[in-house]
Design an enzyme around this catalytic site. Structure first.
Site, PDB file in Angstrom:
ATOM      1  N   SER A 149      -7.867   1.176   3.400  1.00 33.81           N
ATOM      2  CA  SER A 149      -8.263   0.451   2.426  1.00 33.81           C
ATOM      3  C   SER A 149      -9.517  -0.703   2.751  1.00 33.81           C
ATOM      4  O   SER A 149      -9.848  -1.127   3.807  1.00 33.81           O
ATOM      5  CB  SER A 149      -7.342   0.023   1.563  1.00 33.81           C
ATOM      6  N   SER A 150      -9.969  -0.756   1.652  1.00 36.65           N
ATOM      7  CA  SER A 150     -11.451  -1.213   1.065  1.00 36.65           C
ATOM      8  C   SER A 150     -11.461  -2.727   0.710  1.00 36.65           C
ATOM      9  O   SER A 150     -11.534  -4.038   0.361  1.00 36.65           O
ATOM     10  CB  SER A 150     -12.546  -0.501   0.907  1.00 36.65           C
TER      11      SER A 150
ATOM     12  N   ARG B 196       0.592  -1.384  -0.027  1.00 31.98           N
ATOM     13  CA  ARG B 196      -0.374   0.063   0.165  1.00 31.98           C
ATOM     14  C   ARG B 196       1.109   1.329  -0.243  1.00 31.98           C
ATOM     15  O   ARG B 196       1.769   1.203   0.483  1.00 31.98           O
ATOM     16  CB  ARG B 196      -0.708   0.025   1.259  1.00 31.98           C
TER      17      ARG B 196
ATOM     18  N   GLY C 227     -14.144  -1.732  -6.568  1.00 28.39           N
ATOM     19  CA  GLY C 227     -15.581  -1.257  -6.378  1.00 28.39           C
ATOM     20  C   GLY C 227     -15.509  -0.360  -5.297  1.00 28.39           C
ATOM     21  O   GLY C 227     -16.851   0.214  -4.242  1.00 28.39           O
ATOM     22  N   GLY C 228     -14.034   0.029  -4.295  1.00 30.99           N
ATOM     23  CA  GLY C 228     -14.498   1.097  -3.478  1.00 30.99           C
ATOM     24  C   GLY C 228     -14.737   0.327  -2.089  1.00 30.99           C
ATOM     25  O   GLY C 228     -14.737  -0.620  -1.900  1.00 30.99           O
TER      26      GLY C 228
ATOM     27  N   THR D 130      -4.416  -0.455  -7.191  1.00 31.01           N
ATOM     28  CA  THR D 130      -5.170   0.906  -7.049  1.00 31.01           C
ATOM     29  C   THR D 130      -3.771   1.415  -6.984  1.00 31.01           C
ATOM     30  O   THR D 130      -3.136   1.945  -6.510  1.00 31.01           O
ATOM     31  CB  THR D 130      -6.269   0.807  -6.549  1.00 31.01           C
TER      32      THR D 130
ATOM     33  N   THR E 160     -10.262  -0.074  -9.243  1.00 36.21           N
ATOM     34  CA  THR E 160      -9.190  -0.536  -8.565  1.00 36.21           C
ATOM     35  C   THR E 160      -8.548  -1.439  -9.279  1.00 36.21           C
ATOM     36  O   THR E 160     -10.324  -1.812 -10.183  1.00 36.21           O
ATOM     37  CB  THR E 160      -9.668  -0.955  -6.600  1.00 36.21           C
TER      38      THR E 160
HETATM   39  N1  GLY Z   1      -8.038   2.879  -3.189  1.00 38.44           N
HETATM   40  C1  GLY Z   1     -10.025   2.431  -2.566  1.00 38.44           C
HETATM   41  C2  GLY Z   1      -9.420   1.657  -1.494  1.00 38.44           C
HETATM   42  O1  GLY Z   1      -8.230   1.106  -1.352  1.00 38.44           O
HETATM   43  O2  GLY Z   1     -10.307   0.445  -0.373  1.00 38.44           O
END
Ligand code: GLY
Length: 586
Positions: free
Chosen positions: A469-470, A122, A490-491, A416, A398
């Site tokens: 993050s998700s 990340r 999908g955020g 992403t 993403t």
């Molecule tokens: N940028 C979307 C996530 O990492 O959840």
């Protein structure tokens, strides 16, 4: 070779003690409903069919990247070799989400040791980042600063992540797995309808930067479907990476380009930030569901924790008996989602900076206590739980891919740039698009980010921190072996998409094609709306409205790439919501 044929006509389609519970019938917390009946594939009953293969399979959002990954497997590469090759290939072939200038997560299941490792690459906030950097003089969130400026860019992790994975678990040299991506960037490919639509939709943010326009525009307009997209600068950057490894990106000529770009536009990333970037191997978050083991991404992703938390809440109920997407099942799942997302806003952040109560959130006891007070005949409005101010902007750019090799090693990667093409900024002549991942921090507690997600202190901006993050790359194991390898873009909707993929597979015995094609729904606590895709029966919607839900019919959610392993046979499917995705095996 087996390849997925796309069908254009696919519709089929601790904490939340804060919840105010009205005088309504609560769900009874029960012992887990242990095992749903094992459903066999019955080709006469199924409408959608997965790709089937025996020796290896890749599922990605772009057919060119799938072909590159499969070729690596066929040449004797393992799942990690293929995953790294795909990671570089998607940076070329799916430039709105695939990346070198972003970050992500990789779950690696090593067949020999039986271990699964969660690799965290990340983005990190630069050393000069500060808590209030996205606030204006009045203390309000300054519109767009965390999205479309150089301040939006986190220190990228993808190149370090790919190199780390290959060195640790791969079997091929970097030069070999990256070469197909270099060729693709050098020679170019024809822009698809989906990519052209993405470019058109992002014209404004991309059009601000000459370096970006030089690649993605022709005669002042974004490239159109049928145009050739060659990325010679990106090919040159990848050649440097092939030769010098990730050092080219973090210390060498590419680092120079990024730092120069930042210096020109008041960005914060320095050479030290790049040199200090670290990949982290983390212990996955684990849970069980009806006899299966769920192994997923821990913080700084919220995904794994909340998928397991919601599954724990569902486990005592017989979803199968309620019926797939019935009002009863949707209500139970939605109320569970709301409680998990409320916890997310309070407790989740970078575990290196904040103590995340992971054990508590994923304990069955906590789930039971939430379920015990959960009303299902008249739902609790989310605004009675905590205040919020939703923001309408949404994006889900993403990407996820899954790989299984002939030896049973499995890899799930979600990575992403954050929004479509990230910040839209290409760093100098590197050909590399930079992320806008800093928006995943909570710019100001209580104010939603681009996904409408509310965050608290745990996810405040801080130097060296990773934004929450998700992303939820996930493996479901049966008897210690991968049974389902899945994930989605999908955020905020990634978590509920992965959840429904697991529930569809386990509770409803769907094959990956049926599980992906079924209509989805989503609730993230705030905004207080039950978001649905088309395909739900009007009768069901009436029942849900009567319970008090605000129903919002919105565009399709998530694009899963799933591989299931049953009796050593691979069944895979690329979500029909993206026409460019392809599952391919041999
Ligand atoms: N940028 C979307 C996530 O990492 O959840």
């Amino acid at each position: 070779m087996l390849i997925q044929i796309k069908r254009s006509t696919l519709v089929a389609s601790l904490a939340l003690a804060l919840v105010v519970v009205g005088p309504v019938t609560p769900v009874q917390a029960k012992a887990p409903v242990a095992q749903m009946p094992q459903v066999k594939y019955d080709y006469n009953m199924d409408i959608f069919h997965p790709v089937i293969a025996h020796n290896g399979m890749v599922a990605t959002e772009q057919h060119l990247a799938s072909a590159i990954g499969l070729d690596i497997l066929k040449k004797g590469g393992n799942a990690v070799d293929a995953a790294v090759g795909i990671g570089f290939a998607l940076a070329v072939a799916l430039p709105n989400a695939g990346n070198l200038g972003g970050g992500g997560f990789m779950m690696v299941h090593d067949k020999d040791s039986g271990q699964t490792i969660a690799l965290d690459f990340r983005e990190m906030a630069p050393a000069k980042a500060s808590r209030d950097m996205y606030l204006d003089e009045q203390g309000n969130v300054a519109g767009g600063r965390s999205l479309y400026t150089h301040l939006a860019v986190g220190v990228p992790g993808t190149v370090a992540g790919m190199e780390h994975a290959l060195k640790k678990w791969g079997s091929m040299p970097l030069e070999q797995v990256i070469q197909p991506a270099i060729d693709l960037a050098e020679n170019g490919y024809i822009v698809s309808n989906a990519l052209a639509e993405n470019l058109a939709a992002t014209k404004e943010s991309l059009g601000k930067w000459d370096t970006t326009k030089a690649i993605f525009f022709k005669e002042g307009e974004p490239l159109k479907a049928g145009d050739l997209l060659a990325q010679k600068d990106l090919a040159a950057s990848m050649r440097l990476i092939a030769k010098e490894g990730a050092a080219a990106f973090y210390q060498g000529a590419i680092a120079d380009q990024i730092v120069e770009e930042m210096a020109k536009h008041d960005g914060l990333i320095t050479k030290e930030d790049l040199a200090n970037y670290k990949v982290v191997e983390r212990e996955p978050v684990k849970g069980t569901y009806r006899g299966y083991e769920v192994v997923s991404m821990p913080p700084p992703s919220s995904g794994g924790i909340h998928v397991i938390q919601i599954l724990n809440m569902l486990e005592g109920q017989n979803l199968n008996e309620m019926g797939h997407n019935s009002a009863k099942a949707v209500t139970l799942m939605t109320e569970s989602m709301k409680r998990a997302y409320a916890d997310r806003s309070e407790y989740l952040g970078d575990p290196d900076f904040t103590k995340v109560p992971q054990k508590g959130l994923t304990s069955k006891g906590y789930a039971n206590s939430l379920v015990a007070g959960m009303p299902l005949d008249k739902v609790t409005p989310a605004r009675e739980i905590l205040p919020g101010k939703p923001q309408p902007y949404e994006s889900d750019q993403t990407t996820h891919y899954s790989v299984v090799d002939k030896n049973g090693n499995a890899v799930a990667v979600t990575y992403t740039l954050n929004l479509n093409f990230g910040s839209g900024i290409v760093a100098g002549n590197s050909g590399i698009l930079l992320n806008n991942e800093m928006d995943d921090f909570s710019a100001k507690p209580g104010v939603p980010n681009a996904f409408g997600l509310i965050g608290g202190d745990a996810n405040a901006v801080g130097p060296g921190k990773r934004p929450l993050s998700s992303m939820t790359p996930t493996l479901v194991l049966k008897d210690g072996k991968p049974w389902l390898v899945t994930g989605s873009p999908g955020g905020a909707r990634i978590i509920t998409t992965v959840l429904q993929t697991i529930v569809n597979s386990i509770d409803f015995g769907m094959n990956p094609a049926e599980a992906a094609s079924a209509p989805r729904f989503h609730h993230q606590w705030l905004p207080d709306e039950l978001r649905i895709e088309k395909g739900f029966s009007p009768d069901t919607l009436v029942l849900l409205k009567e319970k008090g839900y605000e129903i919002a019919l919105k565009p399709a959610m998530g694009r899963t790439q799933t591989i299931q392993v049953r009796d050593n046979v691979l069944y895979g499917y690329s979500d029909p919501r993206n026409p460019d995705g392809v599952t391919i095996g041999y």
